[in-house]
Design a protein around this motif. Sequence first.
Motif, PDB file in Angstrom:
ATOM      1  N   UNK A  15       0.836  -1.200   0.000  1.00 41.51           N
ATOM      2  CA  UNK A  15       0.000   0.000   0.000  1.00 41.51           C
ATOM      3  C   UNK A  15       0.868   1.246   0.000  1.00 41.51           C
ATOM      4  N   UNK A  16       1.910   1.242   0.834  1.00 44.08           N
ATOM      5  CA  UNK A  16       2.785   2.418   0.915  1.00 44.08           C
ATOM      6  C   UNK A  16       3.613   2.580  -0.361  1.00 44.08           C
ATOM      7  N   UNK A  17       4.006   1.459  -1.002  1.00 40.00           N
ATOM      8  CA  UNK A  17       4.767   1.569  -2.243  1.00 40.00           C
ATOM      9  C   UNK A  17       3.881   2.037  -3.394  1.00 40.00           C
ATOM     10  N   UNK A  18       2.628   1.623  -3.391  1.00 40.39           N
ATOM     11  CA  UNK A  18       1.715   2.018  -4.473  1.00 40.39           C
ATOM     12  C   UNK A  18       1.278   3.465  -4.355  1.00 40.39           C
ATOM     13  N   UNK A  19       1.310   4.008  -3.134  1.00 40.78           N
ATOM     14  CA  UNK A  19       0.895   5.402  -2.913  1.00 40.78           C
ATOM     15  C   UNK A  19       2.054   6.344  -3.224  1.00 40.78           C
ATOM     16  N   UNK A  20       2.340   6.491  -4.499  1.00 42.17           N
ATOM     17  CA  UNK A  20       3.433   7.374  -4.901  1.00 42.17           C
ATOM     18  C   UNK A  20       2.979   8.225  -6.086  1.00 42.17           C
TER      19      UNK A  20
ATOM     20  N   UNK B  63      -0.055  18.794   2.867  1.00 46.50           N
ATOM     21  CA  UNK B  63      -0.054  18.091   1.575  1.00 46.50           C
ATOM     22  C   UNK B  63       1.361  17.677   1.169  1.00 46.50           C
ATOM     23  N   UNK B  64       2.306  18.601   1.321  1.00 45.89           N
ATOM     24  CA  UNK B  64       3.678  18.290   0.937  1.00 45.89           C
ATOM     25  C   UNK B  64       4.315  17.288   1.892  1.00 45.89           C
ATOM     26  N   UNK B  65       3.947  17.340   3.156  1.00 45.38           N
ATOM     27  CA  UNK B  65       4.431  16.333   4.106  1.00 45.38           C
ATOM     28  C   UNK B  65       3.928  14.954   3.698  1.00 45.38           C
ATOM     29  N   UNK B  66       2.694  14.893   3.218  1.00 46.61           N
ATOM     30  CA  UNK B  66       2.127  13.628   2.741  1.00 46.61           C
ATOM     31  C   UNK B  66       2.909  13.098   1.547  1.00 46.61           C
ATOM     32  N   UNK B  67       3.248  13.994   0.602  1.00 46.37           N
ATOM     33  CA  UNK B  67       4.042  13.587  -0.562  1.00 46.37           C
ATOM     34  C   UNK B  67       5.411  13.097  -0.127  1.00 46.37           C
ATOM     35  N   UNK B  68       6.021  13.779   0.846  1.00 46.89           N
ATOM     36  CA  UNK B  68       7.336  13.366   1.345  1.00 46.89           C
ATOM     37  C   UNK B  68       7.258  11.966   1.944  1.00 46.89           C
ATOM     38  N   UNK B  69       6.247  11.715   2.769  1.00 46.92           N
ATOM     39  CA  UNK B  69       6.084  10.402   3.396  1.00 46.92           C
ATOM     40  C   UNK B  69       5.862   9.325   2.339  1.00 46.92           C
ATOM     41  N   UNK B  70       4.985   9.606   1.374  1.00 44.54           N
ATOM     42  CA  UNK B  70       4.677   8.631   0.321  1.00 44.54           C
ATOM     43  C   UNK B  70       5.909   8.303  -0.502  1.00 44.54           C
TER      44      UNK B  70
END
Length: 530
Positions: free
Chosen positions: A56-61, A334-341
């Motif tokens: 799930x975490x790898x697909x969320x990019x 939003x950008x923190x989410x992109x960084x985590x993903x």
Amino acid sequence: MTANSTETIEYPDGRVELKHEAFEEISRSSLLNRDLAPVKVSERNWTTYNYAALWISMAHCIPTYMLSSGLISAGMNWWQALITILLGNTIVLIPILLNSHPGTKYGIPFPVFARAAYGTYGSNLPALMRAIVACGWFGIQAWIGGEALHTLFTAIIPKWPTLLGGPVGGHAPTEWLSFLLFWGLNIYIIYRGMDLLRKVENWAAPFVLVMTALLLGWAIWKANGLGYLLTQQSKFHTLREFWVIFIPSLTAMIGFWATLSLNMPDFTRFGHSQREQAIGQVVALPTTMTVFAAMGVMITSAAVVIYPHMKADELWDPMKLVGQFHQVTVIAISMFTVVVATLAVNIAANVVSPANDFANAFPKLISFRTGGLITGIIGILMQPWRLLADPSGYIFTWLVGYSGGLASIAGVLIVDYWLVRRKRLELGDLYRTRGAYTYIGGWNLRAVIATLVGCALAWAGPLLARLGLGSLGTASLAGRVAAAVVALLQVFYDYAWFVGFGAAGATYFLLMILLPPRIAKPVDAKAPGI
């Protein structure tokens, strides 16, 4: 538990580990270091949730989010694009699961597993082929993560873009700094080991999904609906017209995770059971890829209404889309989410494997940590900012092209493990310079030849066309023959993954049956250089 040989123990669930004496013996081998050693059964603790969270975490990019854009721009409508993505990920799940099995059963990483088919030294061929692709991906994802950090810092510190002066190499110094900070964060997690990686993946998976769902909800509310993309008609009026685009697109979707179809043993070696790793992957991979791509379609469709002034390619880019917001808090979250993903997918998909692959080349000189650092350095040297500057060939060149090469390796590995050896490996011999997998000087030439055959058939069409062999003219018989051959091989390129997998697997099986290798005689366990 029962002993299945003089040096291994096989547990009732099928998992195998070396006895203490055998483990101590191979620990002196030049082919082993702590990071490549088989994981003890007591330390194999990854559960169904861990594997589901990993996928799930790898697909969320970002690339998954934007995956539908290339298919829709090629003429598909939204549901044709999503079906292509779902089908491609369902197909690639098959080799992923087949190559996951030996990891869980024997506790070994991908490059060690490859020693059975390619030889103790020959395994460096598939390992380094996989590693180079990963280095390119690492650089691309690191640059994307750096851009997200740059946007995050800009939201918090408005003067951030010009804080260190004017542009250097076309980018602000603070943009380069953001890239290096994100790069360093990747390396730090690798230096902390696989357990920290597991924890990062566990919480990154639900966090990114929830934040993307919130963005989707906002977009639908703001646009008073889903927008025009969901009513847009396909440009294809016949099956023949659709098929021409569908096949290379499907191959590209398979190619998206062709890398992980090889090196899943790097993760499944920690599996608590075959059932848990298999269920976690089956549940998470195809569904998450399709759902996240669908979110990208719906958010972009609504964004067309919300921001009519934006260019089409910018609408598909979530970072440019978020850049339209004016609230500092919203941009920061939003950008923190992109960084985590991006961090989650980059480490799992693009660092773990090449770190092991480089360690496999020189086990006594390169550890997993050092291999991760090498990956990071090569990722910078490949200049990802240049790769991303021209993304036009992303699906039909980059993904289709390397899928054929990696599929050739997958064909050899799967045929070797499931058909030739019928799931039985000599675990100790995988770490011995003389044993069942020595072949000729540590190389099984049958596997090498099979891989080259698969790559040649998958890649020959574009290579010959580039050399001009397809345009010699039709005035002569030779010219007509050359044009026909190049045209046929170009069709093979569209089916690159299927061609590479089938050709390499069949060639390897025939060579192993017709020319079976001689098994090297084992040496005294106390002799040096085992």
